[in-house]
Design an enzyme around this catalytic site. Structure first.
Site, PDB file in Angstrom:
ATOM      1  N   GLU A  56       0.875  -1.165   0.000  1.00 41.62           N
ATOM      2  CA  GLU A  56       0.000   0.000   0.000  1.00 41.62           C
ATOM      3  C   GLU A  56       0.915   1.219   0.000  1.00 41.62           C
ATOM      4  OE1 GLU A  56      -2.120   1.606   3.506  1.00 41.62           O
ATOM      5  OE2 GLU A  56      -3.925   0.995   2.434  1.00 41.62           O
ATOM      6  N   ASP A  67      -3.749  11.460   7.901  1.00 46.54           N
ATOM      7  CA  ASP A  67      -2.492  10.909   8.388  1.00 46.54           C
ATOM      8  C   ASP A  67      -1.987  11.639   9.622  1.00 46.54           C
ATOM      9  OD1 ASP A  67      -1.992   8.870   6.418  1.00 46.54           O
ATOM     10  OD2 ASP A  67      -1.714  10.494   4.981  1.00 46.54           O
ATOM     11  N   TYR A 182     -10.863  -2.368   3.222  1.00 45.07           N
ATOM     12  CA  TYR A 182     -10.019  -1.737   4.237  1.00 45.07           C
ATOM     13  C   TYR A 182     -10.854  -1.528   5.500  1.00 45.07           C
ATOM     14  CZ  TYR A 182      -6.185   1.210   5.967  1.00 45.07           C
ATOM     15  OH  TYR A 182      -5.132   1.712   6.679  1.00 45.07           O
TER      16      TYR A 182
END
Length: 278
Positions: A56, A67, A182
């Site tokens: 990934e 993030d 995911y």
């Protein structure tokens, strides 16, 4: 147009092989181009050579809202090294030439796609050997045009199943994700400072009942024990990002040590996916 059954074929082959071996998948994440083009290629090759089942990869972006600080800094290093989307495409093509079989997924932000034009972006990442794309900041209700373009150009669209997902959301995720699903181990942003919560069996059971693509657990996975817990809970694999990127950040002045530590970490995380050893 790519035939639907061909979308995500590398993922299907991988999960079938791992099932026969009684293993889960270990999938490391790194930012492409961190800390520079040349080192990034060697880092990704090292991950492949030491047991990564799939990759990934992130394309550097100036506002990575999903993030934490670790990956924000990785993005900053790549951008400082003049790594843009064109450089990323070149690195991706290099990695695909290096390994023809490993599934390569991108996790990125919508503005990167918009900057190229949606169709052109998916066409180019397909040409570079990418298998899947997950766009972190596009909710399901806005995903149709990205999904259509992805499938038109042979790219599997990946969607996120959050820990507090409604039944309606899970049905959408299950219906539209190709390759893998995911599954968020916890809410929030990426990082290793907050441990991944044990994935609820009810969420994984719901995805199984909906015939979703294989669930892979991400966010906060930083140790072999967490990988074992993910697989034991019913996930088909685990994604580790910040822990990998921390190794890069801690060894910027010594590439050989960096690669050695990445190799050791990858081997340990992959070993933890062995279901027969649990």
């Amino acid at each position: 147009m790519t035939q639907p059954h061909k979308l995500g074929y590398r993922y299907r082959e991988l999960f079938a092989q791992l099932e026969q071996k009684r293993q889960g998948a270990f999938i490391p994440f790194v930012t492409i181009g961190d800390p520079n083009k040349e080192q990034s290629i060697e880092i990704i090759k090292t991950l492949i050579d030491n047991g990564a089942d799939a990759l990934e990869l992130g394309i550097p972006y100036s506002d990575p809202s999903a993030d934490g600080l670790t990956i924000q800094r990785a993005t900053s290093r790549a951008l400082t090294a003049n790594v843009n989307t064109d450089v990323c495409l070149d690195i991706l093509a290099t990695i695909r030439r290096y390994n023809a079989d490993i599934p390569i997924g991108l996790l990125l932000y919508a503005n990167i796609v918009f900057a190229r034009g949606i169709d052109r972006f998916y066409q180019q990442v397909n040409a570079a050997g990418v298998d899947s794309v997950l766009i972190a900041d596009v909710p399901m209700r806005e995903a149709a045009r990205f999904k259509q373009a992805a499938e038109r150009h042979g790219i599997a669209p990946i969607f996120i199943a959050p820990p507090n997902a409604s039944e309606h959301t899970l049905k959408q995720v299950a219906a539209q994700s190709v390759g893998y699903t995911y599954v968020l181990a916890r809410a929030g942003v990426t990082g290793t400072n907050v441990e991944a919560e044990q994935c609820s069996s009810s969420l994984l059971s719901a995805l199984a009942e909906l015939s979703a693509a294989p669930p892979v657990l991400g966010f906060g996975i930083s140790s072999p024990t967490q990988v074992q817990n993910a697989i034991a809970s019913g996930a088909r694999g685990a994604i580790s990002g910040s822990a990998v990127v921390n190794i890069i950040a801690d060894n910027l002045d010594n590439q050989q040590l960096m690669l050695s530590k990445l190799a050791d970490f990858t081997k340990a995380m992959k070993q933890a996916t062995d279901i027969s050893a649990m």
